[in-house]
Design a protein around this motif. Structure first.
Motif, mmCIF file in Angstrom:
data_model
loop_
_atom_site.group_PDB
_atom_site.id
_atom_site.type_symbol
_atom_site.label_atom_id
_atom_site.label_comp_id
_atom_site.label_asym_id
_atom_site.label_seq_id
_atom_site.Cartn_x
_atom_site.Cartn_y
_atom_site.Cartn_z
ATOM 1 N N VAL A 282 59.004 45.900 109.526
ATOM 2 C CA VAL A 282 58.305 44.791 108.688
ATOM 3 C C VAL A 282 57.102 45.182 108.000
ATOM 4 N N GLY A 283 56.154 45.936 108.684
ATOM 5 C CA GLY A 283 55.105 46.493 107.842
ATOM 6 C C GLY A 283 55.347 46.987 106.590
ATOM 7 N N LEU A 284 56.156 48.037 106.680
ATOM 8 C CA LEU A 284 56.521 48.927 105.502
ATOM 9 C C LEU A 284 57.237 48.129 104.411
ATOM 10 N N MET A 285 57.962 46.925 104.852
ATOM 11 C CA MET A 285 58.552 45.848 103.841
ATOM 12 C C MET A 285 57.471 45.161 103.102
ATOM 13 N N VAL A 286 56.494 44.742 103.928
ATOM 14 C CA VAL A 286 55.277 43.911 103.169
ATOM 15 C C VAL A 286 54.313 45.107 102.486
ATOM 16 N N CYS A 287 54.283 46.240 102.698
ATOM 17 C CA CYS A 287 53.612 47.275 101.901
ATOM 18 C C CYS A 287 54.409 47.752 100.801
ATOM 19 N N GLN A 288 55.648 47.484 100.886
ATOM 20 C CA GLN A 288 56.413 47.859 99.644
ATOM 21 C C GLN A 288 56.156 46.684 98.379
ATOM 22 N N GLN A 289 56.426 45.465 98.878
ATOM 23 C CA GLN A 289 56.468 44.560 98.065
ATOM 24 C C GLN A 289 55.207 43.724 97.498
ATOM 25 N N ARG A 338 59.159 62.044 105.585
ATOM 26 C CA ARG A 338 59.065 60.506 105.060
ATOM 27 C C ARG A 338 57.445 60.324 104.892
ATOM 28 N N LYS A 339 56.699 60.520 105.957
ATOM 29 C CA LYS A 339 55.286 60.066 105.885
ATOM 30 C C LYS A 339 54.444 60.864 104.811
ATOM 31 N N ALA A 393 62.102 53.744 98.401
ATOM 32 C CA ALA A 393 63.331 54.507 99.049
ATOM 33 C C ALA A 393 63.057 54.428 100.478
ATOM 34 N N VAL A 394 61.739 55.159 100.655
ATOM 35 C CA VAL A 394 61.483 55.521 102.345
ATOM 36 C C VAL A 394 61.366 54.308 103.335
ATOM 37 N N PRO A 395 60.598 53.343 102.863
ATOM 38 C CA PRO A 395 60.714 51.898 103.830
ATOM 39 C C PRO A 395 62.141 51.790 104.415
ATOM 40 N N TRP A 396 63.010 51.785 103.432
ATOM 41 C CA TRP A 396 64.389 51.450 103.813
ATOM 42 C C TRP A 396 65.079 52.524 104.659
ATOM 43 N N VAL A 397 64.638 53.718 104.387
ATOM 44 C CA VAL A 397 65.055 54.784 105.346
ATOM 45 C C VAL A 397 64.712 54.808 106.707
ATOM 46 N N ILE A 398 63.546 54.368 106.581
ATOM 47 C CA ILE A 398 62.693 54.332 108.020
ATOM 48 C C ILE A 398 63.241 53.023 108.672
ATOM 49 N N MET A 399 63.474 52.050 108.016
ATOM 50 C CA MET A 399 64.052 50.952 108.792
ATOM 51 C C MET A 399 65.557 51.204 109.273
ATOM 52 N N SER A 400 66.206 51.781 108.717
ATOM 53 C CA SER A 400 67.575 52.308 109.010
ATOM 54 C C SER A 400 67.587 53.287 110.310
ATOM 55 N N GLU A 401 66.403 53.624 110.791
ATOM 56 C CA GLU A 401 66.254 54.519 111.810
ATOM 57 C C GLU A 401 65.489 54.209 113.057
ATOM 58 N N ALA A 415 63.455 42.005 108.558
ATOM 59 C CA ALA A 415 62.673 42.911 107.744
ATOM 60 C C ALA A 415 63.339 42.766 106.465
ATOM 61 N N THR A 416 64.671 42.589 106.305
ATOM 62 C CA THR A 416 65.009 42.477 104.993
ATOM 63 C C THR A 416 64.533 41.132 104.431
ATOM 64 N N LEU A 417 64.522 40.061 105.203
ATOM 65 C CA LEU A 417 64.299 38.750 104.795
ATOM 66 C C LEU A 417 62.568 38.719 104.357
ATOM 67 N N VAL A 418 61.813 39.529 104.950
ATOM 68 C CA VAL A 418 60.690 39.674 104.627
ATOM 69 C C VAL A 418 60.203 40.372 103.423
ATOM 70 N N ASN A 419 61.178 41.323 103.165
ATOM 71 C CA ASN A 419 61.018 42.034 102.002
ATOM 72 C C ASN A 419 61.272 41.068 100.747
ATOM 73 N N TRP A 420 62.272 40.321 100.844
ATOM 74 C CA TRP A 420 62.749 39.570 99.918
ATOM 75 C C TRP A 420 61.681 38.467 99.507
ATOM 76 N N PHE A 421 61.162 37.571 100.633
ATOM 77 C CA PHE A 421 60.186 36.657 100.635
ATOM 78 C C PHE A 421 58.896 37.156 99.863
ATOM 79 N N ILE A 422 58.530 38.343 100.247
ATOM 80 C CA ILE A 422 57.263 38.749 99.646
ATOM 81 C C ILE A 422 57.659 39.134 98.232
ATOM 82 N N ALA A 423 58.760 39.615 97.866
ATOM 83 C CA ALA A 423 59.398 39.988 96.337
ATOM 84 C C ALA A 423 59.063 38.512 95.605
ATOM 85 N N TRP A 424 59.465 37.346 96.285
ATOM 86 C CA TRP A 424 59.405 36.109 95.635
ATOM 87 C C TRP A 424 58.083 35.672 95.398
#
Length: 477
Positions: A282-289, A338-339, A393-401, A415-424
Motif C-alpha cells: 500500500v505504501g508504494l502505491m501511495v508513493c507512486q500516485q 527493484r530497490k 512499474a516497480v510498485p506493481w512488480v513488488i505488489m505482485s511478489e 493496494a489497487t483501490l488505494v492506488n486509484w483513490f490517490i490517483a483521483w
C-alpha cells in the motif's frame, strides 16, 4: 515465511520449512540453461496478458484526444465532459475492490475475461452514444475493466514467470499501459472519436483469443488443490522436458502451510503477520500516485502551454519518452534490482519537480522569462522519464511478489483501490493547487517524492532473484 502463532508452535515451524534446505533438500537455484530455451509458453502467456495492459492504456488515453470532438458532436458542457473523464476513476475503484475476489474465484484468466467483457461493453456504449447517459455508462464500464486489469495482469505474470525473468516480464505490464496511452494520443489526432473507441476492442479481442491457448496460473491451481491441473500448467510453462519436481515441491510446501491458516478477510490484513507486506504494498502505491503523476499526466498539455512551449510537440515527446524509458526499465529490473530503480526514479522525480517549480517561479516573478519554458520542458521530461524507469512499474512488480497467496486477493484489491483513490485525489486537486501556487504545487510534489525515497530506503526490501515463496517468507517472518 515465519508467522507468529503462539497457539501453535508446530505450525510456525512448518511455515518455515519451505526455506530449510537441509531438511527439504530443495535446491533454490536459477533455471538451468537447458530449460531457459523452453520458456516460449511463458512469453506467449505474458504477451496475451499484457494485451489487457494495452487495453488499460487505451481507456486512460482516450479522453484527451477525443475531448474537443466529443464536446462538439454531442454538445456537451465542460461540466458534462469533466464527469465523463473523471467517472473512469470511479469505475476503476470499483474494479479494484472486486478484482481480488474475482481473481480468487474464477482464476486469473477468468478475471481477465471479465475485465475484457466490461471494456468491450464500455467501448460499444461510447461508440453508439448519442448523449451523456450512454457515454458515462460506457466510460464507467471501461474504468471497471481498467481496475481489474491493473490488479490481475501483474499478479498473473508474477505467478507464471521463473524468478530470473519475473521482474522484466511483470514490467511489461507498465510498458504496455504506456504504449496504449501513447498510441491513443497519436492516432486520436488522425481519426474520429467513435473510430478511436472501436480501436479499444482490438486488444480485448486479442486477449480473449490468447487466453484460449495459455495455461492458468499454477499457483492458483495449487491453492485450490487441483493437483493434476497444477502440474500440467507448470509443465507447459517450463517446457515438456523440464524437471519441475523441485519447483512443484516448493510451491506445494508453501501452499500446505497457508492452507492451515484461516481464509483472509480485509481486517486480517492488519494482523501482525501480514502488516509488513501490506505496509510495503500500500505504501508504494501511495508513493507512486501522491507524487503528482496523474495531475501532470492529465494536464501536461496545459503545462506546456503555460510554459510557452508548443503543446503538440511536447505531448508527443512526452508520450514517446515514457514508452522508451519504461522499456529500458524492463531490461534493467532483473539486473539492477527493484530497490535501486526505485531510488533512482525517486531522485529524478524530485529533480523534475524542482525544475518545473523553478520555471513557474521565474514566470510568476517575471525573472529570466526566456529560460522559464526551458526549465518547464526539461523538468517535465526528467519527471516522466524518472517515473517510467522505476516508480511507474516497480510498485506493481513488488505488489505482485510480496503478498502470500492466501491474502493476495484481498490485499491486492486494497493496494489497487488505494492506488486509484490517490490517483483521483491528485487529479482532482491539481488545478486547485495550481490556482493556489503553480511553483508551490511542484515544491509540494517534490517534498512528497523525497519522503517516498525515505520510505523506500527504510521499508522496501529487494526481491530480485528470489522465488515468491522466499520473498513472502522473509517479509512475513
Amino acid at each position: 515465511m515465519s508467522i507468529e502463532l503462539d497457539a501453535d508452535n508446530n505450525l510456525q515451524d512448518e511455515i518455515r520449512e519451505p526455506l530449510i534446505i537441509p531438511e527439504r533438500k530443495i535446491l533454490i537455484s536459477d533455471d538451468p540453461p537447458q530449460e531457459q530455451k523452453h520458456q516460449w509458453m511463458v512469453y506467449m502467456s505474458t504477451i496475451a496478458a499484457v494485451c489487457g495492459s494495452y487495453a488499460f492504456g487505451n481507456c486512460a488515453g482516450f479522453s484527451s484526444p477525443a475531448q474537443a470532438a466529443i464536446t462538439e458532436d454531442l454538445n456537451l458542457s465542460t461540466a458534462e465532459y469533466s464527469l465523463f473523464g473523471s467517472i473512469l476513476t470511479f469505475g476503476a475503484m470499483i474494479g479494484a475492490i472486486t478484482s481480488g475476489p474475482i481473481a480468487d474465484f474464477t482464476g486469473r484468466k477468468g478475471a481477465m475475461r471479465v475485465a475484457a467483457a466490461f471494456c468491450v461493453a464500455g467501448w460499444l456504449a461510447i461508440y453508439f452514444a448519442q448523449g451523456t447517459i450512454s457515454l458515462d455508462i460506457g466510460r464507467l464500464a471501461t474504468g471497471y475493466g481498467m481496475g481489474v486489469f491493473s490488479f490481475v495482469v501483474p499478479i498473473f505474470i508474477a505467478e507464471i514467470a521463473p524468478k530470473n525473468m519475473r521482474g522484466a516480464l511483470t514490467t511489461l505490464n507498465q510498458l504496455m499501459i504506456c504504449t496504449g496511452v501513447s498510441v491513443s494520443y497519436i492516432i486520436g489526432t488522425l481519426i474520429s472519436w467513435r473510430v478511436l473507441a472501436l480501436t479499444g476492442l482490438i486488444p480485448c479481442a486479442v486477449l480473449v483469443i490468447g487466453l484460449l491457448f495459455i495455461p492458468e496460473s499454477p499457483r492458483w491451481l495449487a491453492k485450490l488443490g487441483h493437483q493434476k491441473e497444477f502440474e500440467t500448467s507448470l509443465q507447459k510453462l517450463r517446457g515438456k522436458d523440464a524437471n519441475i519436481s523441485e519447483e512443484t515441491a516448493e510451491i506445494q510446501d508453501y501452499i500446505r502451510t497457508l492452507d492451515a491458516l484461516p481464509k483472509a478477510k480485509m481486517l486480517d490484513l492488519f494482523d501482525k503477520r501480514y502488516l509488513r507486506s501490506v505496509t510495503i504494498g500500500v505504501g508504494l502505491m501511495v508513493c507512486q500516485q501522491l507524487g503528482g503523476i496523474n495531475g501532470i499526466c492529465f494536464y501536461v498539455t496545459s503545462i506546456f502551454q503555460s510554459a510557452g512551449f508548443p503543446s503538440n510537440v511536447g505531448t508527443i515527446i512526452y508520450a514517446v519518452l515514457q514508452v522508451v524509458v519504461t522499456a529500458l526499465g524492463a531490461t534493467l529490473i532483473d539486473k539492477a534490482g527493484r530497490k535501486p530503480l526505485l531510488l533512482v526514479s525517486g531522485s529524478g522525480l524530485v529533480l523534475g519537480c524542482f525544475l518545473v517549480a523553478v520555471s513557474f517561479y521565474l514566470k510568476v516573478h517575471e525573472i529570466a522569462l526566456k529560460a522559464s519554458p526551458i526549465f518547464a520542458v526539461v523538468g517535465i521530461l526528467v519527471y516522466i522519464g524518472s517515473f517510467s524507469i522505476g516508480m511507474g512499474a516497480v510498485p506493481w512488480v513488488i505488489m505482485s511478489e510480496i503478498f502470500p497467496i492466501n491474502i493476495k486477493g484481498v490485499a491486492g484489491s486494497l493496494a489497487t483501490l488505494v492506488n486509484w483513490f490517490i490517483a483521483w485525489i491528485v487529479s482532482y486537486t491539481f488545478n486547485f493547487l495550481m490556482s493556489w501556487s503553480s511553483y508551490g504545487t511542484f515544491i509540494l510534489y517534490g517534498v512528497i517524492n523525497a519522503l517516498a525515497i525515505l520510505f523506500i530506503i527504510v521499508v522496501v526490501p529487494e526481491t530480485k532473484g528470489r522465488t515468491l515463496e522466499q520473498i513472502q517468507a522473509s517479509i512475513n517472518s
